[in-house]
Structure formats: C-alpha cells, structure tokens
Design a protein around this motif. Sequence first.
Motif, PDB file in Angstrom:
ATOM      1  N   MET A 252     -27.751  23.757  -9.346  1.00 30.89           N
ATOM      2  CA  MET A 252     -27.588  23.927  -7.919  1.00 30.89           C
ATOM      3  C   MET A 252     -26.166  23.507  -7.564  1.00 30.89           C
ATOM      4  O   MET A 252     -25.783  22.355  -7.784  1.00 30.89           O
ATOM      5  N   VAL A 253     -25.387  24.475  -7.038  1.00 33.44           N
ATOM      6  CA  VAL A 253     -23.951  24.272  -6.835  1.00 33.44           C
ATOM      7  C   VAL A 253     -23.618  24.207  -5.353  1.00 33.44           C
ATOM      8  O   VAL A 253     -24.026  25.080  -4.577  1.00 33.44           O
ATOM      9  N   ASP A 254     -22.872  23.197  -4.964  1.00 31.80           N
ATOM     10  CA  ASP A 254     -22.338  23.066  -3.616  1.00 31.80           C
ATOM     11  C   ASP A 254     -21.051  23.881  -3.555  1.00 31.80           C
ATOM     12  O   ASP A 254     -19.978  23.386  -3.901  1.00 31.80           O
ATOM     13  N   GLY A 255     -21.154  25.158  -3.130  1.00 34.89           N
ATOM     14  CA  GLY A 255     -20.005  26.054  -3.151  1.00 34.89           C
ATOM     15  C   GLY A 255     -18.861  25.606  -2.273  1.00 34.89           C
ATOM     16  O   GLY A 255     -17.702  25.941  -2.539  1.00 34.89           O
ATOM     17  N   ASP A 256     -19.145  24.846  -1.216  1.00 35.98           N
ATOM     18  CA  ASP A 256     -18.097  24.350  -0.324  1.00 35.98           C
ATOM     19  C   ASP A 256     -17.289  23.235  -0.967  1.00 35.98           C
ATOM     20  O   ASP A 256     -16.238  22.853  -0.457  1.00 35.98           O
ATOM     21  N   ASN A 257     -17.772  22.699  -2.091  1.00 38.15           N
ATOM     22  CA  ASN A 257     -17.194  21.503  -2.688  1.00 38.15           C
ATOM     23  C   ASN A 257     -16.692  21.725  -4.112  1.00 38.15           C
ATOM     24  O   ASN A 257     -16.210  20.796  -4.753  1.00 38.15           O
ATOM     25  N   VAL A 258     -16.822  22.970  -4.601  1.00 37.01           N
ATOM     26  CA  VAL A 258     -16.522  23.260  -6.005  1.00 37.01           C
ATOM     27  C   VAL A 258     -15.685  24.540  -6.091  1.00 37.01           C
ATOM     28  O   VAL A 258     -15.863  25.462  -5.294  1.00 37.01           O
ATOM     29  N   THR A 259     -14.779  24.614  -7.079  1.00 38.41           N
ATOM     30  CA  THR A 259     -13.962  25.811  -7.278  1.00 38.41           C
ATOM     31  C   THR A 259     -14.557  26.690  -8.377  1.00 38.41           C
ATOM     32  O   THR A 259     -15.160  26.183  -9.326  1.00 38.41           O
ATOM     33  N   PRO A 260     -14.373  28.025  -8.296  1.00 42.59           N
ATOM     34  CA  PRO A 260     -14.982  28.943  -9.265  1.00 42.59           C
ATOM     35  C   PRO A 260     -14.520  28.752 -10.699  1.00 42.59           C
ATOM     36  O   PRO A 260     -15.257  29.083 -11.628  1.00 42.59           O
ATOM     37  N   ARG A 261     -13.321  28.216 -10.900  1.00 43.57           N
ATOM     38  CA  ARG A 261     -12.769  28.160 -12.257  1.00 43.57           C
ATOM     39  C   ARG A 261     -13.551  27.251 -13.199  1.00 43.57           C
ATOM     40  O   ARG A 261     -13.424  27.359 -14.419  1.00 43.57           O
ATOM     41  N   ILE A 262     -14.364  26.366 -12.645  1.00 46.07           N
ATOM     42  CA  ILE A 262     -15.105  25.445 -13.532  1.00 46.07           C
ATOM     43  C   ILE A 262     -16.461  26.010 -13.940  1.00 46.07           C
ATOM     44  O   ILE A 262     -17.150  25.412 -14.767  1.00 46.07           O
ATOM     45  N   LEU A 263     -16.857  27.162 -13.370  1.00 44.13           N
ATOM     46  CA  LEU A 263     -18.239  27.608 -13.558  1.00 44.13           C
ATOM     47  C   LEU A 263     -18.569  27.955 -15.002  1.00 44.13           C
ATOM     48  O   LEU A 263     -19.618  27.540 -15.520  1.00 44.13           O
ATOM     49  N   THR A 264     -17.716  28.718 -15.680  1.00 44.22           N
ATOM     50  CA  THR A 264     -18.020  29.122 -17.055  1.00 44.22           C
ATOM     51  C   THR A 264     -18.161  27.929 -17.991  1.00 44.22           C
ATOM     52  O   THR A 264     -19.179  27.796 -18.685  1.00 44.22           O
ATOM     53  N   PRO A 265     -17.188  27.001 -18.042  1.00 50.03           N
ATOM     54  CA  PRO A 265     -17.383  25.829 -18.913  1.00 50.03           C
ATOM     55  C   PRO A 265     -18.535  24.939 -18.457  1.00 50.03           C
ATOM     56  O   PRO A 265     -19.182  24.293 -19.281  1.00 50.03           O
TER      57      PRO A 265
ATOM     58  N   ALA B 278     -30.792  27.260 -18.360  1.00 49.09           N
ATOM     59  CA  ALA B 278     -30.851  27.172 -16.898  1.00 49.09           C
ATOM     60  C   ALA B 278     -31.772  28.278 -16.390  1.00 49.09           C
ATOM     61  O   ALA B 278     -31.400  29.447 -16.359  1.00 49.09           O
ATOM     62  N   HIS B 279     -32.973  27.917 -16.014  1.00 50.64           N
ATOM     63  CA  HIS B 279     -33.954  28.910 -15.586  1.00 50.64           C
ATOM     64  C   HIS B 279     -33.725  29.358 -14.148  1.00 50.64           C
ATOM     65  O   HIS B 279     -34.212  30.419 -13.743  1.00 50.64           O
ATOM     66  N   LEU B 280     -33.024  28.574 -13.366  1.00 47.80           N
ATOM     67  CA  LEU B 280     -32.737  28.931 -11.978  1.00 47.80           C
ATOM     68  C   LEU B 280     -31.307  28.506 -11.678  1.00 47.80           C
ATOM     69  O   LEU B 280     -30.905  27.374 -11.988  1.00 47.80           O
ATOM     70  N   LYS B 281     -30.519  29.422 -11.097  1.00 48.83           N
ATOM     71  CA  LYS B 281     -29.117  29.132 -10.782  1.00 48.83           C
ATOM     72  C   LYS B 281     -28.829  29.567  -9.349  1.00 48.83           C
ATOM     73  O   LYS B 281     -28.944  30.745  -9.030  1.00 48.83           O
ATOM     74  N   ARG B 282     -28.466  28.609  -8.501  1.00 43.68           N
ATOM     75  CA  ARG B 282     -28.176  28.897  -7.100  1.00 43.68           C
ATOM     76  C   ARG B 282     -26.880  28.218  -6.681  1.00 43.68           C
ATOM     77  O   ARG B 282     -26.551  27.137  -7.159  1.00 43.68           O
ATOM     78  N   ILE B 283     -26.180  28.873  -5.766  1.00 41.06           N
ATOM     79  CA  ILE B 283     -24.981  28.284  -5.177  1.00 41.06           C
ATOM     80  C   ILE B 283     -25.073  28.413  -3.660  1.00 41.06           C
ATOM     81  O   ILE B 283     -25.515  29.436  -3.141  1.00 41.06           O
ATOM     82  N   TYR B 284     -24.671  27.363  -2.954  1.00 41.70           N
ATOM     83  CA  TYR B 284     -24.858  27.270  -1.509  1.00 41.70           C
ATOM     84  C   TYR B 284     -23.510  27.234  -0.796  1.00 41.70           C
ATOM     85  O   TYR B 284     -22.579  26.550  -1.235  1.00 41.70           O
ATOM     86  N   GLY B 285     -23.412  27.967   0.321  1.00 44.48           N
ATOM     87  CA  GLY B 285     -22.184  27.949   1.098  1.00 44.48           C
ATOM     88  C   GLY B 285     -22.248  28.938   2.244  1.00 44.48           C
ATOM     89  O   GLY B 285     -23.193  29.718   2.372  1.00 44.48           O
ATOM     90  N   ASP B 286     -21.209  28.898   3.077  1.00 40.71           N
ATOM     91  CA  ASP B 286     -21.078  29.859   4.169  1.00 40.71           C
ATOM     92  C   ASP B 286     -20.212  31.010   3.664  1.00 40.71           C
ATOM     93  O   ASP B 286     -18.985  30.925   3.647  1.00 40.71           O
ATOM     94  N   TRP B 287     -20.857  32.078   3.233  1.00 40.00           N
ATOM     95  CA  TRP B 287     -20.165  33.178   2.571  1.00 40.00           C
ATOM     96  C   TRP B 287     -19.380  34.054   3.537  1.00 40.00           C
ATOM     97  O   TRP B 287     -18.748  35.024   3.137  1.00 40.00           O
ATOM     98  N   THR B 288     -19.392  33.715   4.820  1.00 35.36           N
ATOM     99  CA  THR B 288     -18.543  34.410   5.790  1.00 35.36           C
ATOM    100  C   THR B 288     -17.130  33.831   5.783  1.00 35.36           C
ATOM    101  O   THR B 288     -16.216  34.408   6.381  1.00 35.36           O
ATOM    102  N   LYS B 289     -16.939  32.698   5.135  1.00 34.14           N
ATOM    103  CA  LYS B 289     -15.626  32.057   5.093  1.00 34.14           C
ATOM    104  C   LYS B 289     -14.776  32.641   3.961  1.00 34.14           C
ATOM    105  O   LYS B 289     -15.265  32.824   2.841  1.00 34.14           O
ATOM    106  N   PRO B 290     -13.499  32.914   4.221  1.00 34.50           N
ATOM    107  CA  PRO B 290     -12.626  33.532   3.198  1.00 34.50           C
ATOM    108  C   PRO B 290     -12.412  32.667   1.970  1.00 34.50           C
ATOM    109  O   PRO B 290     -12.160  33.191   0.878  1.00 34.50           O
ATOM    110  N   GLN B 291     -12.512  31.344   2.094  1.00 34.26           N
ATOM    111  CA  GLN B 291     -12.244  30.483   0.936  1.00 34.26           C
ATOM    112  C   GLN B 291     -13.291  30.600  -0.158  1.00 34.26           C
ATOM    113  O   GLN B 291     -13.092  30.121  -1.278  1.00 34.26           O
TER     114      GLN B 291
END
Length: 227
Positions: free
Chosen positions: A1-14, A25-38
């Motif tokens: 479970m990933v806090d998308g507002d607090n984490v950068t994409p470059r770390i996801l693969t490692p 990982a049987h369940l993978k979710r990321i949370y954030g306001d996807w209307t934001k450009p960042q």
Amino acid sequence: MVDGDNVTPRILTPLLDRVRTYDRAHLKRIYGDWTKPQLNGWKEVLLEHSIHPIQQFSYTNGKNATDIAMIIDAMDLLHTGRFSGFCLVSSDSDFTRLATRIREQGVTAYGFGDRKTPHSFIKACDAFVYFDTLQKTKTVSDTQCLSTRRIPEKTDLNKLRKVIRASADATGWAALSVVGVNLGKLKTPFTAKHFGYDKLSELILDSGVADIEIRGAPKPCAMARLK
C-alpha cells in the motif's frame, strides 16, 4: 500500500523487488489525488507493475485525505484475515498507529520510507527499509519464488539455526511467525520462497534443522525447536 503523495515513482521497481524477497504481493494499491500534475509520473510504472490507483480528492488544504483513505482500506483488508503481511510505503508518521494495529492482529508490518521518516513509524514496524538501500536488493522474480524445492546451502542453514535460537523462549521453542519476521530483518532477507517452499515450516522439516509442533486453537501456532 503506497502513499503516492509521499513517494516518488523511481523507487517502485526496486521496492517491489524487495517485497518479493518476503513473499508475493497479492494486492498492490497506491493512493493519491490523481488530478494533481505531480502524480503524472506514476502512470507508466503503474501499468508496468499492475498497481491499482485509488483516487482521493484533497477536500481541504492542510488535511491529508490520502492518508485517511489508505488507513481505512488497510483496516478493511486486515479484518478479512487473508493477508500475512502489509507493506506500508510512506515516510509519514501518520501511519505509526496503523503499523502498530496490524502487528496487534498478529500480522507482519513492513515499512518503507526515506531517511527523514519519524522514529515512531520505524519502530512501529516489524522491519523498516530505507529507500536509498533498495538499489542493493537482488531481484527475485515470481517465477524464481515458485521454483523447484531445494534445501538451502550450509551457510543459509546456519543463518536459519541462529535466528531460531535467537527467537526461542526459555524452553527452546520459537514461534515460526517470530522466526519469519526476524529472518526478514537480516541484511540479505531469508524466505522460504527463495527455495521453492510455500511455508517456512515445510522448509525447516525438509532441511532437518528443527522439530515442528502445532499448538493452540482456534488459531494454530507453529513452533520450532532446534535439534
């Protein structure tokens, strides 16, 4: 479970490579306001790793609605009883109580964050991994995790013996749930999946390192004692 507002994409693969050293990982979710450009940089990696994005609007400035949504979902998932562990990816102290609650349920809480992560969140997790150490993780694919069973080499068996001994109570018996957590804290994490086993108890029995005993009801607890 990933806090998308607090984490950068470059770390996801490692990061996912490290998670595979613990289990699939049987369940993978990321949370954030996807209307934001960042958060635009997440799109490509989410598709690559089949991670489900959860939309959470920021209703008021200064309030973290994303954290609340992630905590609510985590508690719902915890009470299904389907999961043996949760990976909480954030450097936010708001997740301290969540990690503690997960552990109270007898489920393993793994934390992932940067060096500024508050000490309270780090200590609330069974194991905590800093982002800057993830590039050192040896990649383990799902196919490798499900490979043919093999007995660990002598060096790995000695690690297993050492952890069982350190996890044992005064009678010499150690709960396998505790052994599994402590194996995950090793510099190079040790899991049954590495050797083609679905369960640590099966690996221990086949290797002959320890005796296994099942105790308790209605939730049985597997115990190990060195031979």
